[in-house]
Design a protein around this motif. Sequence first.
Motif, PDB file in Angstrom:
ATOM      1  N   TYR A 270       5.251   0.687   8.984  1.00 28.53           N
ATOM      2  CA  TYR A 270       4.872  -0.097  10.242  1.00 28.53           C
ATOM      3  C   TYR A 270       5.789   0.308  11.480  1.00 28.53           C
ATOM      4  O   TYR A 270       5.995  -0.500  12.339  1.00 28.53           O
ATOM      5  CB  TYR A 270       5.452  -1.805   9.745  1.00 28.53           C
ATOM      6  CG  TYR A 270       4.888  -2.270   8.848  1.00 28.53           C
ATOM      7  CD1 TYR A 270       3.635  -2.688   8.984  1.00 28.53           C
ATOM      8  CD2 TYR A 270       5.377  -2.670   7.496  1.00 28.53           C
ATOM      9  CE1 TYR A 270       2.761  -3.274   7.958  1.00 28.53           C
ATOM     10  CE2 TYR A 270       4.640  -3.370   6.561  1.00 28.53           C
ATOM     11  CZ  TYR A 270       3.383  -3.743   6.750  1.00 28.53           C
ATOM     12  OH  TYR A 270       2.731  -4.394   5.856  1.00 28.53           O
TER      13      TYR A 270
ATOM     14  N   SER B  21       4.302  -0.504  14.711  1.00 28.41           N
ATOM     15  CA  SER B  21       3.690  -1.911  14.849  1.00 28.41           C
ATOM     16  C   SER B  21       4.685  -2.849  15.381  1.00 28.41           C
ATOM     17  O   SER B  21       5.944  -2.479  15.417  1.00 28.41           O
ATOM     18  CB  SER B  21       3.367  -2.665  13.511  1.00 28.41           C
ATOM     19  OG  SER B  21       2.342  -1.689  12.834  1.00 28.41           O
TER      20      SER B  21
ATOM     21  N   ALA C  14       3.843  -6.603  11.846  1.00 21.35           N
ATOM     22  CA  ALA C  14       4.387  -6.060  10.443  1.00 21.35           C
ATOM     23  C   ALA C  14       4.582  -7.058   9.578  1.00 21.35           C
ATOM     24  O   ALA C  14       4.322  -7.285   8.530  1.00 21.35           O
ATOM     25  CB  ALA C  14       5.409  -5.215  10.780  1.00 21.35           C
TER      26      ALA C  14
ATOM     27  N   ASP D 267       1.317  -8.945   8.776  1.00 20.39           N
ATOM     28  CA  ASP D 267       0.558  -8.048   7.786  1.00 20.39           C
ATOM     29  C   ASP D 267       1.087  -8.112   6.478  1.00 20.39           C
ATOM     30  O   ASP D 267       0.420  -8.186   5.423  1.00 20.39           O
ATOM     31  CB  ASP D 267       0.447  -6.871   8.364  1.00 20.39           C
ATOM     32  CG  ASP D 267      -0.288  -5.785   7.400  1.00 20.39           C
ATOM     33  OD1 ASP D 267      -1.555  -5.798   7.442  1.00 20.39           O
ATOM     34  OD2 ASP D 267       0.277  -4.775   6.624  1.00 20.39           O
ATOM     35  N   ARG D 268       2.430  -7.924   6.159  1.00 20.38           N
ATOM     36  CA  ARG D 268       2.859  -8.053   4.813  1.00 20.38           C
ATOM     37  C   ARG D 268       2.941  -9.261   4.383  1.00 20.38           C
ATOM     38  O   ARG D 268       2.772  -9.406   2.984  1.00 20.38           O
ATOM     39  CB  ARG D 268       4.559  -7.538   5.050  1.00 20.38           C
ATOM     40  CG  ARG D 268       4.920  -7.118   3.720  1.00 20.38           C
ATOM     41  CD  ARG D 268       4.247  -6.173   2.975  1.00 20.38           C
ATOM     42  NE  ARG D 268       4.677  -6.008   1.639  1.00 20.38           N
ATOM     43  CZ  ARG D 268       4.235  -5.430   0.566  1.00 20.38           C
ATOM     44  NH1 ARG D 268       3.230  -4.987   0.594  1.00 20.38           N
ATOM     45  NH2 ARG D 268       5.010  -5.394  -0.525  1.00 20.38           N
TER      46      ARG D 268
END
Length: 58
Positions: free
Chosen positions: A29, A32, A37, A40-41
Amino acid sequence: MNRQEINEFIEKMEEVGDVWTEEQVNDVYGDSSFEDALADRQSGLDHMSDIISKVIDK
């Protein structure tokens, strides 16, 4: 992400049992934003949780 954001990401993920190193965060990441990040995670963790729930329920 800068070093402070990487450390904050690590802390947030440790709260849910998802352990990361600085190097891992930077590799995955690093380009990002912190917010992207984290989103997304979290999405990935939610997806994995759904899969696990379906497997256990069968």
